[in-house]
Design an enzyme around this catalytic site. Structure first.
Site, PDB file in Angstrom:
ATOM      1  N   HIS A   4     -16.585 -54.921  56.872  1.00 19.46           N
ATOM      2  CA  HIS A   4     -15.689 -53.789  57.322  1.00 19.46           C
ATOM      3  C   HIS A   4     -15.872 -53.192  58.701  1.00 19.46           C
ATOM      4  O   HIS A   4     -15.532 -52.255  58.959  1.00 19.46           O
ATOM      5  CB  HIS A   4     -15.502 -52.644  56.355  1.00 19.46           C
ATOM      6  CG  HIS A   4     -14.756 -52.999  54.987  1.00 19.46           C
ATOM      7  ND1 HIS A   4     -13.691 -52.540  54.859  1.00 19.46           N
ATOM      8  CD2 HIS A   4     -15.225 -53.336  53.903  1.00 19.46           C
ATOM      9  CE1 HIS A   4     -13.239 -53.075  53.426  1.00 19.46           C
ATOM     10  NE2 HIS A   4     -14.092 -53.563  53.036  1.00 19.46           N
ATOM     11  N   LYS A  31      -9.888 -38.316  61.601  1.00 17.95           N
ATOM     12  CA  LYS A  31     -10.611 -39.291  60.993  1.00 17.95           C
ATOM     13  C   LYS A  31     -11.815 -38.985  61.280  1.00 17.95           C
ATOM     14  O   LYS A  31     -12.213 -37.662  61.982  1.00 17.95           O
ATOM     15  CB  LYS A  31     -10.355 -40.596  61.810  1.00 17.95           C
ATOM     16  CG  LYS A  31     -10.423 -40.290  63.379  1.00 17.95           C
ATOM     17  CD  LYS A  31     -10.088 -41.640  64.201  1.00 17.95           C
ATOM     18  CE  LYS A  31      -8.452 -41.960  64.250  1.00 17.95           C
ATOM     19  NZ  LYS A  31      -8.210 -43.039  63.844  1.00 17.95           N
ATOM     20  N   ARG A  32     -12.950 -39.781  60.693  1.00 18.74           N
ATOM     21  CA  ARG A  32     -14.485 -39.393  60.989  1.00 18.74           C
ATOM     22  C   ARG A  32     -14.519 -39.117  62.474  1.00 18.74           C
ATOM     23  O   ARG A  32     -13.996 -39.995  63.340  1.00 18.74           O
ATOM     24  CB  ARG A  32     -15.327 -40.486  60.193  1.00 18.74           C
ATOM     25  CG  ARG A  32     -15.226 -40.544  58.963  1.00 18.74           C
ATOM     26  CD  ARG A  32     -15.819 -39.008  58.241  1.00 18.74           C
ATOM     27  NE  ARG A  32     -17.205 -38.964  58.693  1.00 18.74           N
ATOM     28  CZ  ARG A  32     -18.289 -39.220  57.858  1.00 18.74           C
ATOM     29  NH1 ARG A  32     -18.003 -39.698  56.593  1.00 18.74           N
ATOM     30  NH2 ARG A  32     -19.307 -38.861  58.434  1.00 18.74           N
ATOM     31  N   LYS A  51     -14.415 -44.181  68.068  1.00 18.65           N
ATOM     32  CA  LYS A  51     -13.079 -43.715  67.849  1.00 18.65           C
ATOM     33  C   LYS A  51     -12.486 -42.562  69.049  1.00 18.65           C
ATOM     34  O   LYS A  51     -11.560 -42.281  69.012  1.00 18.65           O
ATOM     35  CB  LYS A  51     -12.915 -42.724  66.555  1.00 18.65           C
ATOM     36  CG  LYS A  51     -13.571 -43.857  65.405  1.00 18.65           C
ATOM     37  CD  LYS A  51     -13.226 -42.858  63.924  1.00 18.65           C
ATOM     38  CE  LYS A  51     -13.905 -43.705  62.812  1.00 18.65           C
ATOM     39  NZ  LYS A  51     -12.725 -44.686  62.066  1.00 18.65           N
ATOM     40  N   THR A  85      -6.601 -47.384  58.711  1.00 19.31           N
ATOM     41  CA  THR A  85      -5.646 -47.239  57.749  1.00 19.31           C
ATOM     42  C   THR A  85      -4.767 -45.792  57.999  1.00 19.31           C
ATOM     43  O   THR A  85      -3.715 -45.992  57.531  1.00 19.31           O
ATOM     44  CB  THR A  85      -6.110 -47.206  56.426  1.00 19.31           C
ATOM     45  OG1 THR A  85      -7.249 -46.587  56.250  1.00 19.31           O
ATOM     46  CG2 THR A  85      -6.657 -48.683  56.103  1.00 19.31           C
ATOM     47  N   LYS A 109      -0.682 -44.846  57.889  1.00 13.69           N
ATOM     48  CA  LYS A 109      -0.019 -43.770  57.237  1.00 13.69           C
ATOM     49  C   LYS A 109       0.894 -42.976  58.143  1.00 13.69           C
ATOM     50  O   LYS A 109       1.882 -42.831  57.760  1.00 13.69           O
ATOM     51  CB  LYS A 109      -1.074 -42.747  56.554  1.00 13.69           C
ATOM     52  CG  LYS A 109      -1.978 -43.553  55.335  1.00 13.69           C
ATOM     53  CD  LYS A 109      -3.495 -43.048  55.240  1.00 13.69           C
ATOM     54  CE  LYS A 109      -4.471 -43.913  54.407  1.00 13.69           C
ATOM     55  NZ  LYS A 109      -5.714 -43.295  54.360  1.00 13.69           N
TER      56      LYS A 109
HETATM   57  C1  26V Z   1     -20.935 -47.832  59.490  1.00 18.07           C
HETATM   58  C2  26V Z   1     -21.930 -47.470  60.501  1.00 18.07           C
HETATM   59  C3  26V Z   1     -23.125 -47.402  60.313  1.00 18.07           C
HETATM   60  C4  26V Z   1     -24.163 -47.243  61.394  1.00 18.07           C
HETATM   61  C5  26V Z   1     -23.806 -46.836  62.694  1.00 18.07           C
HETATM   62  C6  26V Z   1     -22.373 -46.838  62.978  1.00 18.07           C
HETATM   63  C7  26V Z   1     -21.364 -47.148  61.905  1.00 18.07           C
HETATM   64  C8  26V Z   1     -20.019 -47.176  62.018  1.00 18.07           C
HETATM   65  C9  26V Z   1     -19.315 -47.538  61.123  1.00 18.07           C
HETATM   66  C10 26V Z   1     -19.582 -47.793  59.769  1.00 18.07           C
HETATM   67  C11 26V Z   1     -18.403 -47.800  58.765  1.00 18.07           C
HETATM   68  C12 26V Z   1     -18.785 -49.022  58.222  1.00 18.07           C
HETATM   69  C13 26V Z   1     -17.756 -49.331  57.069  1.00 18.07           C
HETATM   70  C14 26V Z   1     -16.217 -48.440  57.198  1.00 18.07           C
HETATM   71  O1  26V Z   1     -16.128 -47.437  56.541  1.00 18.07           O
HETATM   72  N1  26V Z   1     -15.553 -49.352  57.948  1.00 18.07           N
HETATM   73  C15 26V Z   1     -14.094 -49.010  57.965  1.00 18.07           C
HETATM   74  O2  26V Z   1     -13.437 -49.719  56.992  1.00 18.07           O
HETATM   75  C16 26V Z   1     -12.064 -49.272  56.967  1.00 18.07           C
HETATM   76  C17 26V Z   1     -11.277 -50.198  55.787  1.00 18.07           C
HETATM   77  O3  26V Z   1     -11.369 -51.559  56.139  1.00 18.07           O
HETATM   78  C18 26V Z   1     -11.358 -49.975  58.316  1.00 18.07           C
HETATM   79  O4  26V Z   1      -9.773 -49.585  58.292  1.00 18.07           O
HETATM   80  C19 26V Z   1     -12.109 -48.921  59.285  1.00 18.07           C
HETATM   81  O5  26V Z   1     -11.567 -49.396  60.733  1.00 18.07           O
HETATM   82  C20 26V Z   1     -13.421 -49.475  59.408  1.00 18.07           C
HETATM   83  O6  26V Z   1     -14.256 -48.596  60.405  1.00 18.07           O
END
Ligand code: 26V
Length: 808
Positions: A357, A548-549, A554, A656, A660
């Protein structure tokens, strides 16, 4: 709600049942009942029907000897369940009427149900949408995760700053869940491994907790099937040490219980800094072990022979968080089922699939080897054995050099040695998928390039989706009714019937009604914002939304800086025909993520100043809405005109929220990133605002040595906006507050805010122009709704079912 004032004695049998539940299961009478009691009584009443269907579903799958899907995820962002259950069972009207006879307003009690916020963002919400689609498609499936006592923190905004408060979704109990004391497993940690002469290996952990299953039913559309979300809670085997208690050491007596319960106490806010904490690895192993033990037990009980596991079980790893499951299954097969290593490996690989992801290198999980070995000594041995096999296979390939070997290895060398969970998940799975076409292509080119060369058929794409039940039917009943009137209700069963709506885009009368629905949703959102924040908004302004977060990639900062530039422009050229805009922001920042929290403060500072400036009046209003969660998204999305999807290209795996918004008739302003690209392909270039660099251009610019200072100097609008922010125009109480943030843009600007600024501002002016011709705008929104049915998670799940799980 004035419950006691209810007049008539109910004659409605459903009302009788709710009242009976209130009295006999909650233990309150009508006069004493508080809103929470009515909520619980309503849930308990409709739950009975759900339980019947749940049991039927379980029996049917068993009788058919069906293959089951297991979705392992550390996050499930399910939100509220009452409206979802009522709507999917088709009982909305009946329950609303029954409650009305009791003097209770359904909408009011729906609103006090707490969100189950067991996730950070997109990844967790995707898991929730998938669970709903699996049930709707009548596929036998289990979700496995952790029952966190405290989910995602509650966000309060104090003087513009984010404050994190504990979230207590279980405070009033949880009528949706069933604890299964009989489904409990031993999960060990630490200790040592002894190899016996006969080849048998024995692991004696020094520490152990009991994993107890807590089940929540997942109701599919039209109630056809009810699946199980099984969340694990940790308990001590020996809840109280009586010897200590008798000695008067009360804390010591309960320490085991405390230690065990800590394991499932809180959700890690794991999307800003990699969680290096030992507790996180313990959580991962705890839920992986319990889930794999449960899957193996069920398989052996139903089918007898462990060798047929891959024919009857498909296990999907939602990111690498459950990747240790690969080693856990290997351990159970070799140590407990006496299977030879190679046979166990073959079986393991045929059982697992892995979904990636994110490509951000800092987000790829890896664990310091000493920690991994101390906590999971047997798994460490298994990882070494898998690695030996993997690297032997790699070496056999002539054009694999040392660099490639180092990249393929499960162990990261050089500096502190670490176990690479993504490589373990990749090696242990027959399928590795990305979540949008661009993301999958980039996986092949970047993080998994060498593994991909070795296993060229393994990586595949499954573009994300969203459940149209929650994200259209439930959150936007007025639009749903209008679509039903136009094209019949086939789209409720199959979102890919929505294209029929396009035929109505050129019908002026229909467009008027479409626009009226949007306006009424905006009025409702404006009322919520007035009540919760005291800010009055004009429902006829363009509602421009980024929720969003909060993360630098972003680029909420790009949006805020452009807002400041627009503010400058409006003040300098008051004579122009400006489009009145409401800029809405919402989202949480990880508590340790300094810049993200500062961006929240900036949004609030900018809002305070602009909202109070009479020279812009209703032309520009800004709100940062606190405590973004699933339920807030359900209120905001139906009211949006413009959807901000402006990540640096190549960095948002899919998104996602973008889907929506489009499904609810917002137009997207976005970069060519993640699923935006596929949305553009489906809605057509004329009905979306695309701007900025492509992923290739971003990569090339970074490689060439990007000089943001030159870009800023060449853009007077940008330079002025940044100067205003840096000089304290929006932070007179602390003029230097944003100096560092702005200096970062001049200095490195990793996320290319400056490089994309002019293109973004230009796209926003194109949005303004389009808004001026409301017929053209509304026509575009209808084309969006009509053309995004493909992004239903039903389509995504069908793709997984056919191409990865072999269950359709
Ligand atoms: C984790 C981390 C950890 C360390 C530093 C930066 C960072 C940035 C993002 C994340 C998130 C990782 C997993 C995640 O939530 N991915 C999201 O998954 C969604 C479902 O597939 C997708 O729509 C999003 O684009 C994606 O960011």
């Amino acid at each position: 709600m004035n419950v006691t004032a209810a007049a008539a004695t109910p004659t409605d049998p459903l009302a009788d049942r709710i009242l009976d539940a209130l009295i006999h299961r909650i233990g309150k009478d009508r006069d004493a009942a508080r809103p929470h009691d009515w909520l619980a009584a309503t849930i308990l009443t409709i739950r009975d029907e759900i339980i019947d269907r749940w049991m039927e579903s379980t029996k049917a799958a068993h009788a058919a000897g069906a293959k089951r899907v297991y979705y392992l995820s550390l996050e499930f962002l399910i939100g509220r369940l009452l409206r979802d259950a009522l709507s999917n069972l088709g009982h909305n009207d009946a329950v609303r009427d029954a409650l009305a006879t009791l003097g209770v307003d359904l909408a009011e009690i729906e609103e006090i149900e707490p969100d189950a916020a067991l996730g950070n963002g997109g990844l967790g919400r995707l898991a929730a949408c998938f669970m709903e689609s699996l049930a709707s498609l009548e596929l036998p499936a289990y979700g496995y995760g952790i029952r966190y006592v405290n989910g995602m923190f509650r966000q309060r905004i104090d003087d513009g700053w984010q404050m994190e408060l504990p979230e207590t979704w279980l405070a009033h109990g949880n009528p949706w869940e069933f604890e299964r004391r009989e489904s409990a497993y031993f999960v060990g940690f630490g200790g040592e491994v002894v190899a016996h002469d006969n080849g048998q290996v024995h692991w004696s952990p020094v520490e152990a907790v009991e994993a107890v299953a807590v089940d929540t039913p997942v109701v599919g559309w039209r109630g056809k099937r009810v699946n199980t979300l099984r969340l694990w809670t940790a308990k001590a085997f020996d809840p109280i040490k009586l010897d200590k208690f008798n000695e008067g050491d009360f804390q010591g007596a309960l320490s085991g219980q405390m230690r065990a319960e800590t394991l499932t106490r809180v959700l890690y806010p794991n999307d800003s800094t990699p969680a290096g904490q030992e507790l996180r690895l313990r959580q991962e192993y705890f839920f992986s072990s319990a889930s794999i033990q449960d899957i193996v037990r069920r398989h052996v009980q139903y089918f007898g022979d462990i060798a047929t596991l891959p024919d009857k079980a498909a296990i999907q790893l939602n990111d690498t968080h459950p990747a240790v499951s690969v080693a856990e299954l290997m351990r159970l097969l070799t140590d407990h089922h006496d299977m030879a290593f190679d046979a166990a490996w073959d079986l393991t690989r045929r059982t697992f699939g892995y979904t990636n992801h994110t490509l951000l290198p800092e987000a790829l999980e890896s664990w310091p080897l000493p920690l991994f070995e101390r906590l999971l000594p047997r798994h460490m041995q298994i990882v070494y054995a898998i690695n030996a096999k993997l690297l032997r296979e790699a070496r056999a390939n002539a054009d694999v050099d040392d660099r490639a070997i180092a990249a393929i290895s499960l162990i990261e060398e050089g500096g502190e040695r670490r176990v690479r969970m993504a490589n373990l998940a990749f090696a242990g799975s027959h399928s590795v998928n990305g979540v949008a076409a661009l993301h999958t292509a980039l996986m092949k080119q970047t993080v998994f390039a060498d593994l991909h060369r070795m296993y060229p058929d393994r990586i595949n794409n499954k573009t994300n989706g969203i459940t149209p039940r929650r994200w259209l039917q439930q959150c936007n009943p007025a639009l749903t009714a209008l679509i039903r009137e136009a094209i019949g209700d086939g789209f409720c069963d199959d979102a890919e019937k929505l294209p029929a709506l396009a035929a109505h885009a050129d019908d002026a009368a229909f467009r008027e009604r479409f626009a009226a629905v949007k306006r009424s949703n905006k009025v409702a959102l404006a009322a919520y914002i007035k009540d919760s924040m005291g800010l009055r908004l004009d429902p006829d302004a363009l509602f421009d939304v980024q929720i969003k977060r909060i993360h630098e990639y972003k680029r909420q900062l790009l949006n805020i800086v452009e807002t400041v530039a627009l503010y400058d422009q409006i003040r300098s050229h008051p004579e122009r025909d400006w489009t009145p805009r409401v800029k809405l922001f919402a989202g949480k920042a990880a508590s340790s993520y300094h810049n993200a929290k500062l961006i929240i403060k900036l949004a609030n500072d900018v809002a305070r100043r602009i909202n109070a400036d009479p020279s812009v009046g209703d032309l520009l209003k800004i709100a940062f809405i606190p405590n973004y969660n699933v339920s807030l998204a359900e209120k905001i999305i139906p009211a949006a005109d413009l959807s901000e999807q402006i990540s640096t290209a190549g960095m948002e795996a899919s998104g996602t929220g973008n889907m929506k918004f489009a499904l609810n008739g917002a137009l997207t302003i976005g970069t060519l990133d993640g699923a935006n690209i596929e949305i553009k392909d489906r809605v057509g270039d004329d009905h979306i605002f695309i701007f900025g660099m492509t992923a290739d251009e971003v990569a090339a610019k970074r490689a060439d040595g990007y000089r943001p200072r030159d870009v800023i100097d060449a853009s007077p609008e940008l330079a002025q906006a940044l100067a205003a922010i840096a000089s304290g125009v929006f932070s007179p109480d602390d003029p230097k507050r944003y100096e560092g943030l702005v200096a970062g843009l001049y200095d490195h600007d990793w996320f290319m805010v400056a490089a994309d600024f002019d293109a973004f501002a230009g796209a926003q002016r194109a949005v303004d122009a389009r808004w001026q011709d409301r017929a053209v705008w509304t026509r575009s929104t209808i084309h969006n709704v009509a053309n995004v049915g493909w992004f239903s998670s039903d389509r995504t799940i069908r793709d997984y079912a056919r191409e990865i799980w072999g269950v359709m």
